[in-house]
Enzyme design. Structure first.
Site, PDB file in Angstrom:
ATOM      1  N   PHE A   1       0.838  -1.198   0.000  1.00 33.60           N
ATOM      2  CA  PHE A   1       0.000   0.000   0.000  1.00 33.60           C
ATOM      3  C   PHE A   1       0.868   1.242   0.000  1.00 33.60           C
ATOM      4  O   PHE A   1       1.921   1.266   0.643  1.00 33.60           O
ATOM      5  CB  PHE A   1      -0.902  -0.001   1.231  1.00 33.60           C
ATOM      6  CG  PHE A   1      -1.884  -1.137   1.200  1.00 33.60           C
ATOM      7  CD1 PHE A   1      -3.124  -0.978   0.615  1.00 33.60           C
ATOM      8  CD2 PHE A   1      -1.550  -2.375   1.716  1.00 33.60           C
ATOM      9  CE1 PHE A   1      -4.018  -2.031   0.549  1.00 33.60           C
ATOM     10  CE2 PHE A   1      -2.438  -3.433   1.653  1.00 33.60           C
ATOM     11  CZ  PHE A   1      -3.678  -3.272   1.070  1.00 33.60           C
ATOM     12  N   GLU A   2       0.397   2.266  -0.668  1.00 31.19           N
ATOM     13  CA  GLU A   2       1.205   3.483  -0.795  1.00 31.19           C
ATOM     14  C   GLU A   2       1.511   4.125   0.557  1.00 31.19           C
ATOM     15  O   GLU A   2       2.454   4.894   0.695  1.00 31.19           O
ATOM     16  CB  GLU A   2       0.501   4.504  -1.687  1.00 31.19           C
ATOM     17  CG  GLU A   2      -0.838   4.969  -1.169  1.00 31.19           C
ATOM     18  CD  GLU A   2      -1.625   5.741  -2.237  1.00 31.19           C
ATOM     19  OE1 GLU A   2      -1.149   6.794  -2.657  1.00 31.19           O
ATOM     20  OE2 GLU A   2      -2.704   5.270  -2.633  1.00 31.19           O
TER      21      GLU A   2
END
Lengths: 257, 319, 319, 257
Positions: A50-51
């Site tokens: 996930f960013e």
């Protein structure tokens, strides 16, 4: 009525596009389902990140946001945006990003920012977030879209995330080192991009629709000559999706029928 | 070293003034510095210039309360509770705020450049997009105060002949960074649990750093395990004790986001009257976390209390 | 995911070839990947192109053994044991290696740029110095293989008109990074205790990452506390179990540097014959850490064993 | 014979140049002693950090290297080079770096790299390490030198670390935002830089020497007109240095006499 929903077949179809050892950049919603499907069925060694910095979490409960505390558990590393977004462009990895958008054009360029202009704004969406970064840097992107005429447009109101730009070799010429959209998964079918022109064409349509209907819901001229009918979801895959991935149907929404 | 531990009231009064450029820590529904943000609203700070990557609940509140004049951001939303923040959306459409769009990586790199004293930073991200072609801030204000002369520039790679075009970004050095952390040592050493988002870069880039925290622990204790620490004590100017200070957003290992509250907020955010009533009900009356938490109530707090093994509230009804 | 756990022999044989550009982890007397380095010498790898910030014992050994053709570095020394490394000094003066000088920040920024995929990175550090004016590598070899076309360039700040001159540096993406860490999970998640130097950036920048480690622990165990972890498992290509694998340099929480050995090395390093005898005595015969440690002996190992509270050996005679 | 060594008076003198709340970038050797002296006597709230990433360690035992495990204990944060070297230029802090060098010129520019040239190398020193960074980015630097004619030179063989460049306003004009050498502490005295010309002058000489001797040991023309005699070290400061800072005399070396 089909015994599965459009959301269900979208998640399963997108998941099937993933290869083993792919590194998946997932947002939430459908992309989370697709990534989980990929890992459970097609690509057990795929890695989800996930960013926000959560790298390969155990995902025992479905996160509702990329900043959900559920992406911080069982991870290989808990880091932050600088770290996570740097993985996107790492030449060692086949990084695949799942992205959504409000508008898409025939070269897979995306708008998730606004309708209208800064001077005369008509509608506002959240903005790029990491979408422009993923579209710029990742090995490939897979786009989720609601298949509507007003969303498949000739010209984006705002060009948030680079796809194949103006087709052919324009993406490389612009200075990008790799990447480009691999597929668009909609509630009606799967669209891909011509190897040469990089223009979108219909690759598969779901059993409950047909190429002509899809073309009518597309705001630009769509090549439907290569379209194949998609098989309905397999029983066991549907079961896995419903019972293991999203039992609360937080993202899947209501059951069919 | 003077004592840094103070109330939100004193921290905001001392360190934040109208027009300041402010970096908000956290991300959409996680570790938003809500206690400090509510105090900013109570003190009616105006014309704030927010710089964020992906911000949600805290930014919504500040925009709705009329504290914000200008934002540089990559994303404005509260995840599934408001995929685009209602108050952000409304202010954008009504043009009551000026907005400049970047990407998350670009904003993060800008904070990092500011934190590291780099004159600028370059990336391939965003080439050919409207992020590099369209400008939200008016040309008249560019170069004034904290507003960079150029949003960014596209240039040829100056060192690699085959490098092609690159996007060059100006660093960010906000006046103030607001961070909510799990732990602060008494002298200011900060420890963030779970993901740090870009909080560390934001704090290091800022002139003034205000950290609210779940717990203040003895400095000796937090230094027994410095591998875990996020910010050195001298970076931090104010420590504000604030248990549940990120509510209704989450704080890993302490509490989950509060779906009841966020769903309620989603409803009231769609109308200025009901939003104003929210301020009257939830923001103006409560200067201390104790009073605010009394309003939230044990029932909801126990629902979101984090499980010690998982860091969130398993089985929480998040519909 | 294929099994990454292997011997030093297999890791070096599989992943390192003559001429490779290699980043050495650690710093002067700490966490040098000595076990892997000794194996490189045993396998007689040649023409290596080292890229380091401040390196010491490991670099000395590789230079002395004739494995090195070229170095980009900021500092070549073994702290008080050899303020300038003898073998580095000799090779430099005899011109048996080519050297390009940078600063520590410049080298670190170059690794960081490589790790983050940034096309280049800029700093004010080094303006007007000979670091930006003199070039150690011959013009003929510039732009070939991994050697950057330009050591660096001084340009005007392209985005801030008042920014003046800046130094623009090319990123580093070594063929191989060699790291010695305290812990590896079975799947490759790495945890470094204490200072990480630029090891994390070096590993992320490299095409291939070899990590030797004090202990291999279950992946589940290392993931119970991911805030402490340094590298995600998929970054790592080979894990080499190597207790005391950094000896005679230190490994925080495990052992101190070995002053006896380093003082002995200092003596033998001043003469090629005695250095060759050192290789015969300490490097060639011992393919495994077990055999090497038997040679070191319990007496010296117990002297340097780290105290659990301090991470080093208190009271160690370091003269 | 004086009842103190040159090393002792150097450490005490350099330590006295530090202000409270200064952030000290220390190497090892003399700079470590000076930093510790500063903290114990003149500037209790000064903070010591190392380029390796150790920020404000407890320093119960004297580190012999910046990568000594002794700089990793009791710290506020254990980080790495990127983090630590970034502190140097932080405009919020008065960062003072202690540096040594093989050669210095009259503007305080330093050589710690080599004698001769790359083509015809005569001698090799370790190289910049973080010295060039500190000299470029810090609020100020304090330089330790052995006062020898061959070290105080008209022209550096290799210019590793920028001081006042060619004097006057040349440092700012070159693009540096701040910094410059504040003092040079040698085994004979303390040298400072003229406010206008930025040229080195003799500020203080130790009780056991005189300005003329110092001028003779300086390879460039040295202004000695402003020189004052330095007081000998105070009894209690010397005691603290010997008993608490370096009881093993690892850096102080042999006792006087």
């Amino acid at each position: 009525m089909e015994p599965y929903t459009a959301t269900e077949i979208m998640a399963l179809t997108a998941g099937s596009l993933v290869q083993n050892n792919d590194i998946l950049f997932a947002g939430t919603g459908l992309s989370m389902l697709a990534a989980t499907v990929a890992k459970r069925i097609h690509a057990p060694d795929a890695i989800v990140f996930f960013e926000t910095g959560g790298i390969d979490p155990s995902l025992e409960e479905l996160p509702l946001a990329v900043a959900d505390p559920r992406v911080m558990v069982g991870t290989s590393v808990n880091s932050g945006l600088a770290d996570a977004l740097s993985i996107l462009g790492h030449p060692k990895f086949r990084t695949i990003a799942f992205l959504g958008a409000a508008q898409i054009d025939c070269y897979g360029n995306l708008n998730s920012t606004m309708l209208g202009t800064y001077e005369n704004p008509e509608q506002r969406f959240p903005g790029s977030g990491g979408a422009c970064d993923a579209a710029s840097l990742a090995y490939g992107i897979i786009v989720f879209m609601q298949h509507e005429y007003r969303r498949f447009v000739n010209k984006l109101d705002y060009f948030t995330s680079p796809g194949w730009l103006s087709g052919y070799n324009s993406r490389r010429e612009a200075g990008f080192l790799r990447g480009g959209p691999m597929a668009v998964v909609t509630n009606l079918g799967v669209l891909k991009f011509d190897d040469i022109t990089k223009m979108m064409y219909l690759d598969q349509y779901y059993p409950f629709t047909d190429p002509e209907t899809i073309a009518l819901k597309t705001g630009f001229s769509l090549d439907i000559s290569r379209a194949k009918k998609c098989s309905p979801p397999k029983e066991d895959e549907l079961k896995m999706l419903r019972q293991e991935v999203d039992p609360q149907r937080l993202i899947l929404g209501p059951m069919p029928g | 070293m003077t004592d840094k531990i103070m109330t939100a009231r004193k921290a905001v009064d001392t360190f934040i003034k109208d027009g300041d450029q402010i970096a908000l820590g956290g991300f959409t529904v996680n570790r938003n510095p809500m206690h400090i943000i509510r105090e900013i609203i109570r003190q009616k700070k105006k014309k704030l210039y927010l710089v964020v990557h992906s911000h949600g609940q805290g930014m919504e509140l500040l925009i709705g309360a009329g504290c914000v004049e200008r934002i540089e951001l990559a994303y404005g939303g509260v995840a599934r509770f408001a995929p685009t923040g209602y108050l952000f959306k409304k202010a954008f459409k009504d043009k009551t705020i000026e907005v400049e769009d970047y990407s998350n990586y670009q904003m993060t790199l800008r904070f990092m450049a500011g934190a590291m004293g780099l004159p600028f930073i370059a990336t391939k991200s965003g080439l050919e997009s409207d992020i590099v072609r369209k400008f939200g801030f008016s040309p008249q204000i560019r170069g004034k105060g904290k507003i960079p002369e150029h949003k960014l520039k596209v240039i040829n790679d100056p060192i690699n002949e085959d490098g092609g075009k690159v996007v060059v970004l100006p660093p960010l050095n906000p006046d103030v960074a607001l961070i909510h952390a799990q732990y602060a040592g008494e002298k200011g050493t900060i420890r963030i649990n779970g993901l740090s988002f870009a909080d560390i870069e934001q704090a290091k880039a800022a002139k003034t750093v205000i950290v609210s925290c779940e717990e203040i622990v003895p400095e000796d204790y937090i230094r027994q395990d410095p591998d875990r620490n996020s910010l050195a004590h001298f970076i931090v100017d104010a420590i504000v004790p604030a248990p549940f200070g990120a509510h209704p957003t989450a704080c890993h290992m302490y509490y989950d986001y509060d779906p009841n509250h966020l769903n309620y907020f989603k409803k009231i955010a769609q109308n200025q009257d009901s939003f104003n009533r929210y301020l009257d009900e939830w923001v103006y009356p409560f200067e201390t976390m104790e009073d605010y938490l009394t309003k939230v109530g044990f029932k909801d707090l126990l629902k979101i209390k984090a499980n010690s093994a998982l860091g969130y509230a398993p089985g929480l009804d998040r519909r």
